[in-house]
Design a protein around this motif. Structure first.
Motif, PDB file in Angstrom:
ATOM      1  N   GLY A  44       0.813  -1.217   0.000  1.00  0.00           N
ATOM      2  CA  GLY A  44       0.000   0.000   0.000  1.00  0.00           C
ATOM      3  C   GLY A  44       0.844   1.264   0.000  1.00  0.00           C
ATOM      4  N   GLN A  45       1.933   1.280   0.788  1.00  0.00           N
ATOM      5  CA  GLN A  45       2.816   2.445   0.799  1.00  0.00           C
ATOM      6  C   GLN A  45       3.455   2.649  -0.567  1.00  0.00           C
ATOM      7  N   GLN A  46       3.785   1.539  -1.221  1.00  0.00           N
ATOM      8  CA  GLN A  46       4.365   1.648  -2.567  1.00  0.00           C
ATOM      9  C   GLN A  46       3.356   2.254  -3.545  1.00  0.00           C
ATOM     10  N   ILE A  47       2.090   1.813  -3.434  1.00  0.00           N
ATOM     11  CA  ILE A  47       1.054   2.363  -4.310  1.00  0.00           C
ATOM     12  C   ILE A  47       0.857   3.849  -4.010  1.00  0.00           C
ATOM     13  N   ALA A  48       0.806   4.219  -2.706  1.00  0.00           N
ATOM     14  CA  ALA A  48       0.618   5.624  -2.338  1.00  0.00           C
ATOM     15  C   ALA A  48       1.752   6.483  -2.885  1.00  0.00           C
ATOM     16  N   GLN A  49       2.996   5.984  -2.788  1.00  0.00           N
ATOM     17  CA  GLN A  49       4.131   6.746  -3.298  1.00  0.00           C
ATOM     18  C   GLN A  49       4.062   6.874  -4.818  1.00  0.00           C
ATOM     19  N   GLU A  50       3.694   5.778  -5.498  1.00  0.00           N
ATOM     20  CA  GLU A  50       3.594   5.833  -6.960  1.00  0.00           C
ATOM     21  C   GLU A  50       2.524   6.815  -7.403  1.00  0.00           C
ATOM     22  N   ARG A  51       1.361   6.784  -6.726  1.00  0.00           N
ATOM     23  CA  ARG A  51       0.300   7.720  -7.087  1.00  0.00           C
ATOM     24  C   ARG A  51       0.744   9.154  -6.815  1.00  0.00           C
ATOM     25  N   SER A  52       1.464   9.370  -5.698  1.00  0.00           N
ATOM     26  CA  SER A  52       1.923  10.716  -5.356  1.00  0.00           C
ATOM     27  C   SER A  52       2.924  11.223  -6.388  1.00  0.00           C
ATOM     28  N   GLU A  53       3.879  10.367  -6.785  1.00  0.00           N
ATOM     29  CA  GLU A  53       4.853  10.770  -7.797  1.00  0.00           C
ATOM     30  C   GLU A  53       4.169  11.058  -9.129  1.00  0.00           C
ATOM     31  N   ARG A  54       3.192  10.226  -9.471  1.00  0.00           N
ATOM     32  CA  ARG A  54       2.471  10.437 -10.727  1.00  0.00           C
ATOM     33  C   ARG A  54       1.717  11.770 -10.711  1.00  0.00           C
ATOM     34  N   LEU A  55       1.053  12.055  -9.581  1.00  0.00           N
ATOM     35  CA  LEU A  55       0.339  13.327  -9.467  1.00  0.00           C
ATOM     36  C   LEU A  55       1.301  14.504  -9.532  1.00  0.00           C
ATOM     37  N   HIS A 313       5.452  27.004  -4.015  1.00  0.00           N
ATOM     38  CA  HIS A 313       5.507  25.634  -3.502  1.00  0.00           C
ATOM     39  C   HIS A 313       4.118  25.228  -3.019  1.00  0.00           C
ATOM     40  N   TRP A 314       3.713  24.016  -3.351  1.00  0.00           N
ATOM     41  CA  TRP A 314       2.454  23.454  -2.874  1.00  0.00           C
ATOM     42  C   TRP A 314       2.729  22.161  -2.123  1.00  0.00           C
ATOM     43  N   GLN A 315       1.755  21.809  -1.294  1.00  0.00           N
ATOM     44  CA  GLN A 315       1.811  20.532  -0.583  1.00  0.00           C
ATOM     45  C   GLN A 315       0.856  19.552  -1.258  1.00  0.00           C
ATOM     46  N   LEU A 316       1.369  18.358  -1.578  1.00  0.00           N
ATOM     47  CA  LEU A 316       0.575  17.312  -2.215  1.00  0.00           C
ATOM     48  C   LEU A 316       0.461  16.135  -1.263  1.00  0.00           C
ATOM     49  N   GLY A 317      -0.753  15.659  -1.045  1.00  0.00           N
ATOM     50  CA  GLY A 317      -0.977  14.519  -0.162  1.00  0.00           C
ATOM     51  C   GLY A 317      -1.812  13.446  -0.834  1.00  0.00           C
ATOM     52  N   VAL A 318      -1.411  12.187  -0.640  1.00  0.00           N
ATOM     53  CA  VAL A 318      -2.185  11.030  -1.089  1.00  0.00           C
ATOM     54  C   VAL A 318      -2.446  10.155   0.129  1.00  0.00           C
ATOM     55  N   LEU A 319      -3.737   9.857   0.408  1.00  0.00           N
ATOM     56  CA  LEU A 319      -4.145   9.114   1.600  1.00  0.00           C
ATOM     57  C   LEU A 319      -4.989   7.921   1.157  1.00  0.00           C
ATOM     58  N   ASP A 440      -0.767   1.338 -26.874  1.00  0.00           N
ATOM     59  CA  ASP A 440       0.264   0.326 -26.636  1.00  0.00           C
ATOM     60  C   ASP A 440       1.675   0.845 -26.889  1.00  0.00           C
ATOM     61  N   ILE A 441       1.848   2.161 -27.027  1.00  0.00           N
ATOM     62  CA  ILE A 441       3.197   2.723 -27.057  1.00  0.00           C
ATOM     63  C   ILE A 441       3.517   3.238 -25.665  1.00  0.00           C
ATOM     64  N   ALA A 442       4.706   3.808 -25.496  1.00  0.00           N
ATOM     65  CA  ALA A 442       5.112   4.309 -24.187  1.00  0.00           C
ATOM     66  C   ALA A 442       4.172   5.432 -23.724  1.00  0.00           C
ATOM     67  N   ASN A 443       3.947   5.466 -22.389  1.00  0.00           N
ATOM     68  CA  ASN A 443       3.106   6.531 -21.841  1.00  0.00           C
ATOM     69  C   ASN A 443       3.963   7.690 -21.346  1.00  0.00           C
ATOM     70  N   ARG A 444       3.302   8.645 -20.698  1.00  0.00           N
ATOM     71  CA  ARG A 444       4.008   9.859 -20.274  1.00  0.00           C
ATOM     72  C   ARG A 444       5.112   9.544 -19.257  1.00  0.00           C
ATOM     73  N   ARG A 445       4.836   8.625 -18.358  1.00  0.00           N
ATOM     74  CA  ARG A 445       5.838   8.297 -17.352  1.00  0.00           C
ATOM     75  C   ARG A 445       7.077   7.689 -18.008  1.00  0.00           C
TER      76      ARG A 445
END
Length: 597
Positions: A44-55, A313-319, A440-445
């Motif tokens: 779950g922490q890995q998913i939260a970090q991935e979503r946060s980085e993506r955002l 600067h902004w603060q971004l949170g994923v919960l 099916d080609i590369a995405n933005r990430r």
């Protein structure tokens, strides 16, 4: 109990056997449950970090459009292409810009005497665009106008409102530092209930005198809508807040960023109706990745500080609710523990049968059981005993051992299957995180990762790196006319045709966003990239998109830029140059290539 105080043999066998297996079950169950919970939380922490980085990456890309638009308009004013003496002539340009800038709300130009004109996309207008000006029907009197087919100002569509841009935050911020990009404070729009964030640039002449102020606004509702498209599970939350803790956007209407009773007031994390956000406000350390316990519910939190440049600067949170990641694991562990307890009950019952008159065979069998020598028990070692009870007990233990071995094998097989399923899910997640699901080609990430890697390599080896930004011409009109399925098929065919033009393993074509594509060409000069861009234009224009077995011809506009990275340059510089070339290609009529001079 006898008079001597000795316990019956049956009890002497039952009590210690039951206690030992009970302790073993508790230890094994406790360890399994603990490990399962840790695994679920880590995932779950890995998913939260991935979503946060993506955002974070997508918000940065979204806000990077603002300075690009400002620099382009400032360049047009300095070069005379945008006529500030007759600001009404800028209407077609501003209207075209707002149409092409999907998430922008206003793109404007204000003059020192207070005259003002913009291309506008009002919030909650379903993307409808128009033109606004404050000098056509009265001095400093703002109204909206419908555009003519050529983008010039048509008939008035709104009431008149007093409006002096010199009193607005975006112009005041620009005038404090002429020639520098400046963020304005978050503010409410005149005559609208919505909030917005602005960026502005005061344009100066050769003598340093301010001749115009270019502005770009983006409604906070656009940012909230943008965040809401990120998958966060059933009850996950994402939010943006400014340095003072006031909310800018949220991913759910159930967690508002403005006071429902007072829409002119943005809510603060520390006083928000949501207990979860109030708890978040207590943790000012950034980055913050931890578990929050709020009213009996636990959340996996990933909070970070994102730098949008130019002092903002902004603060971004994923919960994310912990239960979504550990619930199934706990259920499976409880089932396994229940199975073990059932086995223990059976073992305890069998132990009661060992209380026969002959102690030695029973002790031998007990020793075999305690040493977990299942093979010896399965062989029915005492089947030839002259004592009927011992033979029966030996046969029962052999049968029980077979069942226990089968149960152990079944449990191990379940663990293997679950491990394989988890690995397959991880592999699928990794593929989805770098591959665009439609084309099916590369995405933005994947593009960001590859582009940054090639930039570092080009900087180290001092080799040229070329970048193409590609946009399908009039794609929105095509989508509106033929429908989204046809638009999706067109995107797929364009992606295939672009990919077919690349022949090196280091070259990459990616879906940049919407109908935009990007091509990274390492160790490629502008002279080598230009023919490839022309070839791509011709390939798209000559190969029709087949929709319901009917051909539809599409064209693309291509912006090409190339550079040898310097020590103080960042990939953003090449992106901005390619984006400017793309705008130039569109402005010059589309279906063409524009490149660095």
């Amino acid at each position: 109990m006898s008079r001597t105080g000795a316990l019956p043999l049956r009890l002497l066998i039952i009590i210690p056997t039951t206690l030992l297996f009970l302790i073993a079950a508790m230890l094994i169950g406790g360890i399994s449950l603990h490990n399962s919970l840790d695994t679920g939380r880590a995932f779950g922490q890995q998913i939260a970090q991935e979503r946060s980085e993506r955002l974070e990456n997508q918000i940065k890309l979204l806000t990077q459009r603002l300075p690009a638009i400002l620099e382009l308009n400032a360049q047009g004013i300095r070069s005379g292409r945008l006529d500030i003496q007759q600001p009404v002539n800028m209407a077609p340009w501003l209207y075209t810009q707002i149409q092409q800038s999907e998430h922008m709300t206003f793109i404007s130009v204000a003059l020192p005497d207070g005259r003002y004109i913009n291309g506008a996309r009002a919030p909650a207008s379903n993307g409808q665009t128009n033109i606004a000006s404050n000098f056509l029907d009265g001095e400093l009197t703002l109204a909206s106008y419908a555009p003519n087919p050529n983008g010039s100002i048509g008939h008035r569509t709104s009431a008149l409102t007093a409006y002096d841009p010199r009193q607005r935050p975006y112009m005041q911020a620009a005038l404090r530092e002429p020639g520098q990009l400046a963020w304005g404070s978050i503010h409410r729009y005149v005559g609208l209930p919505d909030f917005g964030i602005s960026m502005s640039l005061a344009v100066t002449d050769a003598q340093g005198k301010v001749i115009a102020v270019c502005g770009v606004d983006m409604a906070l509702a656009e940012i909230s809508e943008f965040i809401a498209h990120i998958p966060l599970g059933n009850a996950g939350i994402a939010y943006l807040a400014d340095a003072e803790g006031k909310l800018i956007a949220t991913s759910s209407t159930a967690i508002p960023f403005v006071d429902p009773d007072t829409p002119s007031v943005r809510l603060n994390l520390a006083s928000h109706p949501s207990a979860l956000l109030r708890e978040v406000s207590q943790h000012n350390i950034q980055p913050f990745s931890h578990i929050l316990d709020v009213q009996g519910q636990r959340y996996l939190a990933n909070i970070r500080r994102i730098d949008l440049g130019h002092g903002l600067h902004w603060q971004l949170g994923v919960l994310l609710p912990e239960q979504e990641f550990v619930g199934k694991t706990m259920k499976t562990t409880r089932q396994a523990l229940g199975l073990m307890l059932m086995i223990l009950v059976l073992l305890a019952l069998c132990g009661a049968l060992l209380g026969g008159l002959i102690a030695r065979p029973i002790e031998n069998i007990s020793q075999l059981a305690n040493s977990r020598a299942l093979n010896a028990l399965q062989q029915d070692s005492f089947k030839n005993s002259p004592i009927r009870e011992v033979r029966s007990l030996s046969a029962s233990m052999a049968h029980l051992s077979d069942k226990l071995a089968e149960s152990i094998d079944e449990l191990e097989n379940r663990v293997i299957r679950r491990t394989r399923e988890l690995q397959a899910a991880n592999d699928k997640l990794q593929q989805l995180s770098t591959q665009d699901s439609l084309t099916d080609i590369a995405n933005r990430r994947a593009f960001d990762q590859h582009f940054n890697q090639q930039w570092l390599m080009a900087k180290r080896e001092q080799q040229p790196l070329s970048l193409m930004l590609i946009d399908i011409d009039h794609f929105k009109a095509f989508n509106d006319k033929y429908g989204h399925p046809a638009g999706d098929q067109a995107l797929i065919q364009v992606a295939e045709q672009l990919a077919a033009q690349l022949h090196r393993s280091t070259d990459l074509v990616a879906r940049y966003g919407g109908e935009e594509f990007a091509v990274v060409l390492p160790n490629t000069s502008l002279e080598a990239a230009a023919p490839l861009a022309e070839q791509m234009c011709k390939a798209i224009a000559s190969q029709p998109a087949m929709i319901d077995d009917k051909p539809y011809f599409l064209t693309i506009s291509v912006g090409v830029s190339s550079m040898i990275p310097g020590h103080r340059q960042s990939p953003k510089a090449l992106l901005q140059r390619a984006d400017q070339r793309l705008y130039q290609a569109k402005s010059n009529g589309r279906n063409r290539v524009s490149m660095d001079e």
